[in-house]
Design an enzyme around this catalytic site. Sequence first.
Site, PDB file in Angstrom:
ATOM      1  CG  ASN A  99      -1.999  -1.111   1.049  1.00  8.66           C
ATOM      2  OD1 ASN A  99      -2.960  -0.944   0.320  1.00  8.66           O
ATOM      3  ND2 ASN A  99      -1.778  -2.249   1.673  1.00  8.66           N
ATOM      4  CB  SER A 124       7.715  10.328   8.280  1.00 13.48           C
ATOM      5  OG  SER A 124       7.994  10.235   9.665  1.00 13.48           O
ATOM      6  CE1 TYR A 148       4.666   5.742   8.129  1.00 17.81           C
ATOM      7  CE2 TYR A 148       6.321   6.223   9.799  1.00 17.81           C
ATOM      8  CZ  TYR A 148       5.328   6.648   8.943  1.00 17.81           C
ATOM      9  OH  TYR A 148       5.014   7.984   8.890  1.00 17.81           O
ATOM     10  CE  LYS A 152       5.025   7.654   4.999  1.00 15.15           C
ATOM     11  NZ  LYS A 152       3.996   8.106   4.058  1.00 15.15           N
ATOM     12  CG  PHE A 177      10.037  17.102  12.552  1.00 14.94           C
ATOM     13  CD1 PHE A 177      10.346  17.456  11.240  1.00 14.94           C
ATOM     14  CD2 PHE A 177      11.042  16.572  13.340  1.00 14.94           C
ATOM     15  CE1 PHE A 177      11.637  17.302  10.733  1.00 14.94           C
ATOM     16  CE2 PHE A 177      12.331  16.428  12.859  1.00 14.94           C
ATOM     17  CZ  PHE A 177      12.632  16.784  11.555  1.00 14.94           C
ATOM     18  CG  LEU A 199       2.300  12.516  24.057  1.00 18.07           C
ATOM     19  CD1 LEU A 199       2.218  11.603  25.266  1.00 18.07           C
ATOM     20  CD2 LEU A 199       3.520  13.434  24.159  1.00 18.07           C
ATOM     21  CG  PHE A 217       6.027   4.805  26.312  1.00 16.17           C
ATOM     22  CD1 PHE A 217       5.431   3.857  27.139  1.00 16.17           C
ATOM     23  CD2 PHE A 217       5.354   5.163  25.140  1.00 16.17           C
ATOM     24  CE1 PHE A 217       4.203   3.285  26.813  1.00 16.17           C
ATOM     25  CE2 PHE A 217       4.132   4.590  24.801  1.00 16.17           C
ATOM     26  CZ  PHE A 217       3.546   3.657  25.641  1.00 16.17           C
ATOM     27  N   GLY A 293      12.428   1.178  20.190  1.00 16.86           N
ATOM     28  CA  GLY A 293      12.524   1.951  18.950  1.00 16.86           C
ATOM     29  C   GLY A 293      12.513   3.454  19.166  1.00 16.86           C
TER      30      GLY A 293
HETATM   31  C1  UD1 Z   1       5.941   7.950  16.026  1.00 16.35           C
HETATM   32  C2  UD1 Z   1       6.802   6.987  15.276  1.00 16.35           C
HETATM   33  C3  UD1 Z   1       7.259   7.638  13.993  1.00 16.35           C
HETATM   34  C4  UD1 Z   1       6.036   7.997  13.149  1.00 16.35           C
HETATM   35  C5  UD1 Z   1       5.088   8.844  13.935  1.00 16.35           C
HETATM   36  C6  UD1 Z   1       3.812   8.880  13.101  1.00 16.35           C
HETATM   37  C7  UD1 Z   1       7.902   5.488  16.834  1.00 16.35           C
HETATM   38  C8  UD1 Z   1       9.187   5.172  17.530  1.00 16.35           C
HETATM   39  N1  UD1 Z   1       7.925   6.604  16.089  1.00 16.35           N
HETATM   40  O1  UD1 Z   1       6.704   9.125  16.314  1.00 16.35           O
HETATM   41  O2  UD1 Z   1       8.060   6.748  13.266  1.00 16.35           O
HETATM   42  O3  UD1 Z   1       6.427   8.717  12.004  1.00 16.35           O
HETATM   43  O4  UD1 Z   1       4.809   8.287  15.233  1.00 16.35           O
HETATM   44  O5  UD1 Z   1       2.699   9.128  13.746  1.00 16.35           O
HETATM   45  O6  UD1 Z   1       6.925   4.790  16.969  1.00 16.35           O
HETATM   46  N2  UD1 Z   1       4.792   8.728  24.417  1.00 16.35           N
HETATM   47  C9  UD1 Z   1       4.475   8.414  25.737  1.00 16.35           C
HETATM   48  N3  UD1 Z   1       3.300   7.744  25.970  1.00 16.35           N
HETATM   49  C10 UD1 Z   1       2.431   7.393  24.982  1.00 16.35           C
HETATM   50  C11 UD1 Z   1       2.765   7.724  23.642  1.00 16.35           C
HETATM   51  C12 UD1 Z   1       3.962   8.383  23.399  1.00 16.35           C
HETATM   52  O7  UD1 Z   1       5.222   8.710  26.667  1.00 16.35           O
HETATM   53  O8  UD1 Z   1       1.382   6.778  25.278  1.00 16.35           O
HETATM   54  C13 UD1 Z   1       6.030   9.485  24.161  1.00 16.35           C
HETATM   55  C14 UD1 Z   1       7.028   8.769  23.249  1.00 16.35           C
HETATM   56  O9  UD1 Z   1       7.900   7.955  23.994  1.00 16.35           O
HETATM   57  C15 UD1 Z   1       7.745   9.965  22.590  1.00 16.35           C
HETATM   58  C16 UD1 Z   1       6.640  11.033  22.506  1.00 16.35           C
HETATM   59  O10 UD1 Z   1       5.661  10.657  23.470  1.00 16.35           O
HETATM   60  O11 UD1 Z   1       8.768  10.460  23.427  1.00 16.35           O
HETATM   61  C17 UD1 Z   1       5.983  11.129  21.143  1.00 16.35           C
HETATM   62  O12 UD1 Z   1       5.521   9.847  20.740  1.00 16.35           O
HETATM   63  P1  UD1 Z   1       4.615   9.643  19.442  1.00 16.35           P
HETATM   64  O13 UD1 Z   1       3.476  10.579  19.460  1.00 16.35           O
HETATM   65  O14 UD1 Z   1       4.326   8.185  19.303  1.00 16.35           O
HETATM   66  O15 UD1 Z   1       5.548  10.146  18.244  1.00 16.35           O
HETATM   67  P2  UD1 Z   1       6.999   9.625  17.765  1.00 16.35           P
HETATM   68  O16 UD1 Z   1       7.497   8.531  18.609  1.00 16.35           O
HETATM   69  O17 UD1 Z   1       7.861  10.826  17.652  1.00 16.35           O
END
Ligand code: UD1
Length: 337
Positions: A99, A124, A148, A152, A177, A199, A217, A293
């Site tokens: 896809n 991304s 993923y 990209k 970002f 997040l 996390f 990761g």
């Molecule tokens: C993530 C993906 C990235 C993707 C993007 C798309 C990973 C490692 N990275 O980015 O490849 O392009 O989403 O949407 O999966 N966090 C918490 N608790 C939560 C969720 C997140 O503490 O329940 C923290 C994470 O550890 C990080 C930050 O929040 O430090 C942002 O997380 P997230 O929103 O998932 O974005 P990325 O990890 O930057």
Amino acid sequence: MKILLTGGTGYIGSHTAVALLEAGHDVTLLDNFSNSKPAVLDRLHTITGVAMDFFETDVTDEAALTEIMKQRSFDAAIHFAAPKAVGESMEKPLHYFKNGVGGTVALLQTMADHGVRNVVYSSSATVYGFSDDLPLVEGAPTVVINPYGRTKLMCEEILQDLCRADERWNAIALRYFNPVGAHPSGLIGEDPQGVPANLMPFVAQVAVGRRPELTIFGDDYPTPDGTGVRDYLHVMDLAEGHVAAVEHLASDPGYDVINLGTGSGISVKEIVAAFEKASGMPIPTVIAGRRPGDGPASYADANKAASVLGWRATRSLDEMCADVWRWQSQNPNGYGD
Ligand code: UD1
């Protein structure tokens, strides 16, 4: 311009449709609703006053794309349609290649067949992996950390090869970002299926009472408060970045890759505090181990977007949180109400 948006009812596609219409362009939306809802179309009509020109189509379906290209005459496409969950991509890599990569090839082939050779691609910041060398400039080394991210990077390379092979092609890969926020009307926003992996939608669901607490996390990263730092940008800023990019295609740029971010890093704890302030709701948190990761920090050098596209993000973190809260509180269950 007359612009085709693949993934047009998705989170970023729908906000970009609004920004393009506001800028005076015409849009046609295409989506298979694999990660969005038909209700988005009515919401877009309410916001813009324009009934959406829409096709329910899978972007891998070349015959269907050909029919659309025959019926419409496009100046450019913005290609959002692709699966985007890191964890899922590790479980189902073929789904991502079929896809994410196959959809891009099918779209580019039908565009070429119909003489449409201007495309903006949703890439991304994940293509940088995690680096100590911050902020991230477009020339920084790319690293594949999951399937993923590989889709990209592969699609960026396909576009680069295409522009090298035929100078009539113009392509801009936008490296996003962390898009957050919602349209200020509260009518459209991010509506993840199941448990949010990212997040901001998770925080919003805690605030509205759908989930009891946020798991952070890791609080032992080498960052000012120990939690992960990312470059969060408002989805309407991101949408306006697409308008600037698609308009720039008319100046015949060939292939280019451009970061879309604010240039500033924000920690998980700062997001929680800003969201509590915007919503007036408590966000209980628990600290857990680092997510596999994940890395400590990632933020953009946003200067190329300013110099090439004349675009900079302008909306603040408080605005991002206020707009997410408006969307989430008006639509506690997203579009599924
Ligand atoms: C993530 C993906 C990235 C993707 C993007 C798309 C990973 C490692 N990275 O980015 O490849 O392009 O989403 O949407 O999966 N966090 C918490 N608790 C939560 C969720 C997140 O503490 O329940 C923290 C994470 O550890 C990080 C930050 O929040 O430090 C942002 O997380 P997230 O929103 O998932 O974005 P990325 O990890 O930057």
